[in-house]
Motif scaffolding. Structure first.
Motif, PDB file in Angstrom:
ATOM      1  N   LYS A 122      50.633  53.565  44.185  1.00  0.00           N
ATOM      2  CA  LYS A 122      51.944  54.201  44.012  1.00  0.00           C
ATOM      3  C   LYS A 122      52.297  54.325  42.527  1.00  0.00           C
ATOM      4  O   LYS A 122      52.763  55.369  42.071  1.00  0.00           O
ATOM      5  N   VAL A 123      52.046  53.270  41.776  1.00  0.00           N
ATOM      6  CA  VAL A 123      52.384  53.251  40.357  1.00  0.00           C
ATOM      7  C   VAL A 123      51.573  54.279  39.575  1.00  0.00           C
ATOM      8  O   VAL A 123      52.102  55.010  38.726  1.00  0.00           O
ATOM      9  N   THR A 124      50.272  54.325  39.852  1.00  0.00           N
ATOM     10  CA  THR A 124      49.370  55.163  39.048  1.00  0.00           C
ATOM     11  C   THR A 124      49.207  56.579  39.570  1.00  0.00           C
ATOM     12  O   THR A 124      48.772  57.470  38.835  1.00  0.00           O
ATOM     13  N   GLY A 125      49.479  56.778  40.848  1.00  0.00           N
ATOM     14  CA  GLY A 125      49.226  58.080  41.452  1.00  0.00           C
ATOM     15  C   GLY A 125      47.755  58.339  41.708  1.00  0.00           C
ATOM     16  O   GLY A 125      47.361  59.470  42.019  1.00  0.00           O
ATOM     17  N   ARG A 126      46.930  57.308  41.620  1.00  0.00           N
ATOM     18  CA  ARG A 126      45.494  57.435  41.858  1.00  0.00           C
ATOM     19  C   ARG A 126      45.129  56.736  43.170  1.00  0.00           C
ATOM     20  O   ARG A 126      45.816  55.818  43.604  1.00  0.00           O
ATOM     21  N   GLU A 127      44.026  57.143  43.762  1.00  0.00           N
ATOM     22  CA  GLU A 127      43.621  56.572  45.047  1.00  0.00           C
ATOM     23  C   GLU A 127      42.513  55.532  44.928  1.00  0.00           C
ATOM     24  O   GLU A 127      42.463  54.574  45.689  1.00  0.00           O
ATOM     25  N   SER A 128      41.606  55.715  43.992  1.00  0.00           N
ATOM     26  CA  SER A 128      40.396  54.887  43.930  1.00  0.00           C
ATOM     27  C   SER A 128      40.691  53.476  43.413  1.00  0.00           C
ATOM     28  O   SER A 128      41.503  53.282  42.507  1.00  0.00           O
ATOM     29  N   VAL A 129      40.027  52.499  44.014  1.00  0.00           N
ATOM     30  CA  VAL A 129      40.096  51.109  43.561  1.00  0.00           C
ATOM     31  C   VAL A 129      38.672  50.602  43.364  1.00  0.00           C
ATOM     32  O   VAL A 129      37.778  50.906  44.164  1.00  0.00           O
ATOM     33  N   ILE A 130      38.462  49.841  42.292  1.00  0.00           N
ATOM     34  CA  ILE A 130      37.154  49.240  42.034  1.00  0.00           C
ATOM     35  C   ILE A 130      37.140  47.826  42.574  1.00  0.00           C
ATOM     36  O   ILE A 130      38.051  47.027  42.288  1.00  0.00           O
ATOM     37  N   ASN A 131      36.125  47.511  43.350  1.00  0.00           N
ATOM     38  CA  ASN A 131      35.920  46.143  43.825  1.00  0.00           C
ATOM     39  C   ASN A 131      34.537  45.683  43.373  1.00  0.00           C
ATOM     40  O   ASN A 131      33.865  46.388  42.619  1.00  0.00           O
ATOM     41  N   PHE A 132      34.091  44.511  43.814  1.00  0.00           N
ATOM     42  CA  PHE A 132      32.823  43.976  43.335  1.00  0.00           C
ATOM     43  C   PHE A 132      31.901  43.573  44.483  1.00  0.00           C
ATOM     44  O   PHE A 132      32.344  43.275  45.596  1.00  0.00           O
ATOM     45  N   THR A 133      30.620  43.587  44.175  1.00  0.00           N
ATOM     46  CA  THR A 133      29.616  43.149  45.146  1.00  0.00           C
ATOM     47  C   THR A 133      29.940  41.748  45.633  1.00  0.00           C
ATOM     48  O   THR A 133      30.349  40.878  44.867  1.00  0.00           O
ATOM     49  N   ASN A 134      29.765  41.535  46.931  1.00  0.00           N
ATOM     50  CA  ASN A 134      29.979  40.243  47.606  1.00  0.00           C
ATOM     51  C   ASN A 134      31.440  39.799  47.629  1.00  0.00           C
ATOM     52  O   ASN A 134      31.738  38.636  47.920  1.00  0.00           O
ATOM     53  N   ALA A 135      32.365  40.714  47.345  1.00  0.00           N
ATOM     54  CA  ALA A 135      33.787  40.375  47.392  1.00  0.00           C
ATOM     55  C   ALA A 135      34.256  40.192  48.826  1.00  0.00           C
ATOM     56  O   ALA A 135      33.699  40.778  49.757  1.00  0.00           O
ATOM     57  N   PHE A 136      35.302  39.381  48.975  1.00  0.00           N
ATOM     58  CA  PHE A 136      36.013  39.297  50.255  1.00  0.00           C
ATOM     59  C   PHE A 136      37.504  39.259  49.965  1.00  0.00           C
ATOM     60  O   PHE A 136      37.978  38.404  49.208  1.00  0.00           O
ATOM     61  N   HIS A 137      38.245  40.193  50.600  1.00  0.00           N
ATOM     62  CA  HIS A 137      39.677  40.282  50.326  1.00  0.00           C
ATOM     63  C   HIS A 137      40.540  40.307  51.583  1.00  0.00           C
ATOM     64  O   HIS A 137      41.763  40.405  51.467  1.00  0.00           O
ATOM     65  N   GLY A 138      39.936  40.219  52.765  1.00  0.00           N
ATOM     66  CA  GLY A 138      40.733  40.188  53.981  1.00  0.00           C
ATOM     67  C   GLY A 138      40.176  41.102  55.050  1.00  0.00           C
ATOM     68  O   GLY A 138      39.233  41.858  54.828  1.00  0.00           O
ATOM     69  N   MET A 139      40.788  41.044  56.240  1.00  0.00           N
ATOM     70  CA  MET A 139      40.241  41.727  57.414  1.00  0.00           C
ATOM     71  C   MET A 139      41.066  42.925  57.879  1.00  0.00           C
ATOM     72  O   MET A 139      40.755  43.517  58.908  1.00  0.00           O
ATOM     73  N   GLU A 195      39.070  58.442  38.837  1.00  0.00           N
ATOM     74  CA  GLU A 195      39.788  57.545  37.933  1.00  0.00           C
ATOM     75  C   GLU A 195      40.471  56.443  38.750  1.00  0.00           C
ATOM     76  O   GLU A 195      41.284  56.725  39.629  1.00  0.00           O
ATOM     77  N   PRO A 196      40.149  55.186  38.467  1.00  0.00           N
ATOM     78  CA  PRO A 196      40.647  54.107  39.331  1.00  0.00           C
ATOM     79  C   PRO A 196      42.120  53.771  39.076  1.00  0.00           C
ATOM     80  O   PRO A 196      42.591  53.805  37.936  1.00  0.00           O
ATOM     81  N   ALA A 197      42.802  53.433  40.156  1.00  0.00           N
ATOM     82  CA  ALA A 197      44.147  52.884  40.038  1.00  0.00           C
ATOM     83  C   ALA A 197      44.097  51.437  39.590  1.00  0.00           C
ATOM     84  O   ALA A 197      44.921  50.990  38.793  1.00  0.00           O
ATOM     85  N   ALA A 198      43.103  50.707  40.110  1.00  0.00           N
ATOM     86  CA  ALA A 198      43.055  49.265  39.863  1.00  0.00           C
ATOM     87  C   ALA A 198      41.650  48.734  40.054  1.00  0.00           C
ATOM     88  O   ALA A 198      40.797  49.369  40.681  1.00  0.00           O
ATOM     89  N   VAL A 199      41.447  47.561  39.505  1.00  0.00           N
ATOM     90  CA  VAL A 199      40.272  46.733  39.787  1.00  0.00           C
ATOM     91  C   VAL A 199      40.779  45.485  40.485  1.00  0.00           C
ATOM     92  O   VAL A 199      41.755  44.875  40.052  1.00  0.00           O
ATOM     93  N   ILE A 200      40.131  45.085  41.569  1.00  0.00           N
ATOM     94  CA  ILE A 200      40.500  43.844  42.260  1.00  0.00           C
ATOM     95  C   ILE A 200      39.316  42.891  42.190  1.00  0.00           C
ATOM     96  O   ILE A 200      38.169  43.281  42.437  1.00  0.00           O
ATOM     97  N   VAL A 201      39.585  41.635  41.821  1.00  0.00           N
ATOM     98  CA  VAL A 201      38.505  40.681  41.570  1.00  0.00           C
ATOM     99  C   VAL A 201      38.921  39.272  41.965  1.00  0.00           C
ATOM    100  O   VAL A 201      40.103  38.902  41.871  1.00  0.00           O
TER     101      VAL A 201
END
Length: 417
Positions: A122-139, A195-201
């Protein structure tokens, strides 16, 4: 146990590795209905950092309930919420010079992650998010889209989109400079990376195999996000609340994320609770744009505030976690050295520790052997190849020694030495 097999779904998991009916719990131990004690190096998957039925937190909870304190309050103003916010500000945020506003997103870690992803977009107006290999963030669907595990992703039943995975620290065992691929894609207009909105790590990947990112890597990631105007989201659901030593797992790296996700041990008592912390200038929500029926569970606010006052008014718990973590880490390295042919790897930080085996079968056998000896541990990693240790932060030195003896005996039983 027949009623569980008759009525409970096949989706159940932990009960398969620990086929016992538990009845009560206190401190670092669970007790079966037959009275047998089990030393708990699982701690509710990291939701019980202060142990089971912590007496200080229990008293605060009972006192609140007995005086008919509000239990369910949606996002209304309550005495319990005010006390939580004041205590969070005084004991956690101000001492660390952190300036965040607080979202109450719902009761679980996935709620905190979903709120973070929605707000970043919402803040950035972008859709893409970068995550990382072997990440777990929920179901939930948004959280699954930034999760790496293929089995969990397949459970969604639909395409998981608008997220792009990048290599986590040491994914290529140091063969390439940090962020080489990520930086190149960002700089190349022909890369196809939106163009990413965010990176989650996660600073330490718990479910991913106790993969601890280096502090320099985390600082490099923070710098990259700033240079490219990308929001940095730290998922501290499992590694926050002291699991790695400091309250926030990113403190040792000296970074200040734009958004932080908290849950699991936040209530301190195992009561569902989550918060999403955001930079004040990111607070662009419309009223009710993100909500949830159970975002105002006041008993969780009571125990969370009491936990902060009890354990985060000084640095005693932090120092204890670091010392016990080093002791466990040294013991795991001793097993690595004792079984060179097994090619084991000791992993982790603080009291999030792991012992990696060559395959999930061996790791599973070690956990089973430990259960037979009265110790609860689980496996993690993409193939369940890592024996994962998440004991309560409040366990005693004697309990550390007891657990290490059982782990030693269990590894010996499986590897045959």
């Amino acid at each position: 146990m027949s009623i569980f097999e008759k009525l409970e779904s096949e989706v159940r998991s932990y009960s398969r590795g620990w086929p016992v009916v538990f009845d009560r719990a206190q401190g670092s131990r669970l007790y079966g209905e037959d009275g047998r004690p089990y030393l708990d190096f699982f701690a509710g998957a990291g939701a019980l950092n202060y142990g089971h039925n912590n007496p200080v937190l229990k008293k605060a909870l009972i006192d609140y309930i007995e005086r008919d304190g509000v239990t369910h309050a949606l996002d209304m103003f309550t005495v319990a919420k005010r006390d939580l916010l004041e205590t969070l500000d005084e004991k956690i945020l101000k001492p660390r010079e952190l300036d965040y506003k607080v979202i109450f997103p719902g009761p679980g870690g996935a709620n905190a992650v979903e709120a973070a992803l929605k707000l970043a977009r919402k803040v950035t107006g972008r859709e893409s998010v970068i995550n990382f290999t072997n990440a777990f963030h929920g179901m939930t669907i948004g959280a699954l889209s930034v999760t790496g595990n293929s089995m969990k992703r397949h459970g969604a039943g639909i395409p998981l989109v608008h997220a792009t995975p990048m290599p986590y620290d040491q994914y290529f065992d140091g063969a390439y400079p940090d962020f080489l691929y990520f930086e190149r894609l960002l700089q190349d207009s022909g890369s196809g990376l939106n163009e990413p909105a965010a990176v989650i790590v996660e600073t330490v990947q718990g479910e991913g195999g106790i993969n601890a990112a280096g502090l320099e890597w985390l600082r490099g990631l923070s710098d990259l996000c700033k240079r490219h105007d990308i929001l940095l989201i730290v998922d501290d659901v499992q590694m926050g609340c002291g699991r790695t030593g400091p309250f926030f797992s990113f403190e040792d790296a000296g970074i200040k994320p734009d958004i932080v996700c908290l849950s699991k041990s936040l209530s301190g008592y195992g009561i569902p609770m989550a918060l999403t912390l955001i930079r004040p200038d990111l607070d662009v929500w419309e009223p009710g744009e993100h909500n949830g029926t159970f975002r105002g569970i006041s008993p969780a606010f009571v125990t969370a505030a009491e936990a902060m006052r009890t354990y985060w008014s000084d640095d005693e718990l932090e120092k204890s976690v670091r010392a016990k973590g080093e002791r466990i880490g040294a013991a795991l390295q001793g097993l690595v050295d004792a079984y060179p042919d097994a090619q084991l790897t000791a992993k982790g930080r603080g009291l999030a520790r792991g012992l990696e085996f060559q395959n999930g079968e061996l790791a599973g056998k070690v956990c089973a052997a430990a259960f037979e000896r009265g110790l609860l541990m689980e496996t993690s990693g993409p193939d369940g190849e890592v024996v994962k240790l998440l004991p309560p932060l409040t366990l005693t030195d004697a309990e550390v020694g007891e657990g290490l003896e059982i782990i030693d005996a269990s590894v010996k039983a499986v590897l045959g030495k």
